[in-house]
Design an enzyme around this catalytic site. Sequence first.
Site, mmCIF file in Angstrom:
data_model
loop_
_atom_site.group_PDB
_atom_site.id
_atom_site.type_symbol
_atom_site.label_atom_id
_atom_site.label_comp_id
_atom_site.label_asym_id
_atom_site.label_seq_id
_atom_site.Cartn_x
_atom_site.Cartn_y
_atom_site.Cartn_z
ATOM 1 N N GLY A 1 0.792 -1.237 0.000
ATOM 2 C CA GLY A 1 0.000 0.000 0.000
ATOM 3 C C GLY A 1 0.816 1.273 0.000
ATOM 4 N N SER A 2 2.053 1.217 -0.517
ATOM 5 C CA SER A 2 2.844 2.455 -0.516
ATOM 6 C C SER A 2 2.283 3.471 -1.513
ATOM 7 C CB SER A 2 4.325 2.171 -0.789
ATOM 8 O OG SER A 2 4.523 1.761 -2.111
ATOM 9 N N ASN A 3 1.719 3.007 -2.613
ATOM 10 C CA ASN A 3 1.085 3.946 -3.552
ATOM 11 C C ASN A 3 -0.167 4.566 -2.935
ATOM 12 O OD1 ASN A 3 2.370 4.170 -6.363
ATOM 13 N ND2 ASN A 3 2.546 1.989 -5.900
ATOM 14 N N ILE B 1 -10.492 -6.941 -12.347
ATOM 15 C CA ILE B 1 -11.722 -6.198 -12.064
ATOM 16 C C ILE B 1 -12.841 -6.786 -12.926
ATOM 17 C CG2 ILE B 1 -12.813 -3.909 -12.226
ATOM 18 C CD1 ILE B 1 -10.686 -4.039 -10.081
ATOM 19 N N ASN C 1 -4.648 1.947 -13.444
ATOM 20 C CA ASN C 1 -3.739 1.028 -12.773
ATOM 21 C C ASN C 1 -2.324 1.567 -12.931
ATOM 22 O OD1 ASN C 1 -2.807 -1.398 -11.504
ATOM 23 N ND2 ASN C 1 -2.212 -2.169 -13.523
ATOM 24 N N HIS D 1 1.701 0.354 -13.153
ATOM 25 C CA HIS D 1 2.506 -0.838 -13.427
ATOM 26 C C HIS D 1 3.991 -0.458 -13.380
ATOM 27 C CE1 HIS D 1 3.266 -4.845 -14.943
ATOM 28 N NE2 HIS D 1 4.145 -4.310 -15.765
ATOM 29 N N ASP E 1 -3.029 -5.308 -17.669
ATOM 30 C CA ASP E 1 -2.004 -4.349 -18.106
ATOM 31 C C ASP E 1 -2.156 -3.953 -19.575
ATOM 32 O OD1 ASP E 1 -0.867 -4.643 -15.556
ATOM 33 O OD2 ASP E 1 0.391 -6.313 -16.214
ATOM 34 N N GLU F 1 6.870 5.902 -9.116
ATOM 35 C CA GLU F 1 5.433 5.561 -9.009
ATOM 36 C C GLU F 1 4.721 6.535 -8.088
ATOM 37 O OE1 GLU F 1 4.243 1.502 -8.270
ATOM 38 O OE2 GLU F 1 6.140 0.738 -9.004
#
Length: 207
Positions: free
Chosen positions: A14-16, A95, A109, A111, A152, A181
């Site tokens: 969960g760093s993003n 999803i 998303n 990547h 992706d 990111e």
Amino acid sequence: MDRLQLAVFASGRGSNFSAILDKIKQGALDADVKLLVTNNKNAGAVKTALVHKIPFVFIKRSMFNNRQDFVEKMLMILKEHRITFIALAGYMKKIPSEVITEFKNKITNIHPALLPCFGGKGMYGHHVHEKVLESGCKVTGVTVHLVDDKYDHGPIVAQKCVEVKNDDTAKSLADSVLKVEHQIYSEVLQFFAENRVVIQGKVTKIR
Ligand code: GRF
């Protein structure tokens, strides 16, 4: 301009997710994170949601007798929280197509490589960076793209390069890419908040 009413979907660290919350706090992203959706109760992202008092929902297909019930529940949750945009941030599940249809061009998303290379099923985490190193590529990077029904695959909204250095390992590369990111995802979400993303088939433009 409407503030994005965001649901972040995350399965892991969960760093993003944290970076998005930081950017909102700094006033760099016009969004409210209304909800965290996860398929993993032990995700680091859940701890972050608890700290920030952001509601979270634990939902996965195996909790339901059939796919339809699962999809209906997911759609209902998103509706109840008045979600207008979904940001996948390390979400390891596909999803459902019904959700993609309901949120057409409103799901992104991130990547950790330059798509369309080094993406697709099984290309996540260290696997991506190992393949980049094996390939001999001198640059890798980050891609933020819209989500369609293939992994992706949807239209690319933004990319940033990261140099592959002689002594890079999968770990060091992952670290360098992750820093980028954390910067780029909020920038892209802000483009959506400002309604600046024009989508023509596979091609997007920021106006
Ligand atoms: C990131 O590298 C992202 O690009 C990929 O999954 C990873 C999630 O990391 N989709 P985190 O959970 O946000 O720290």
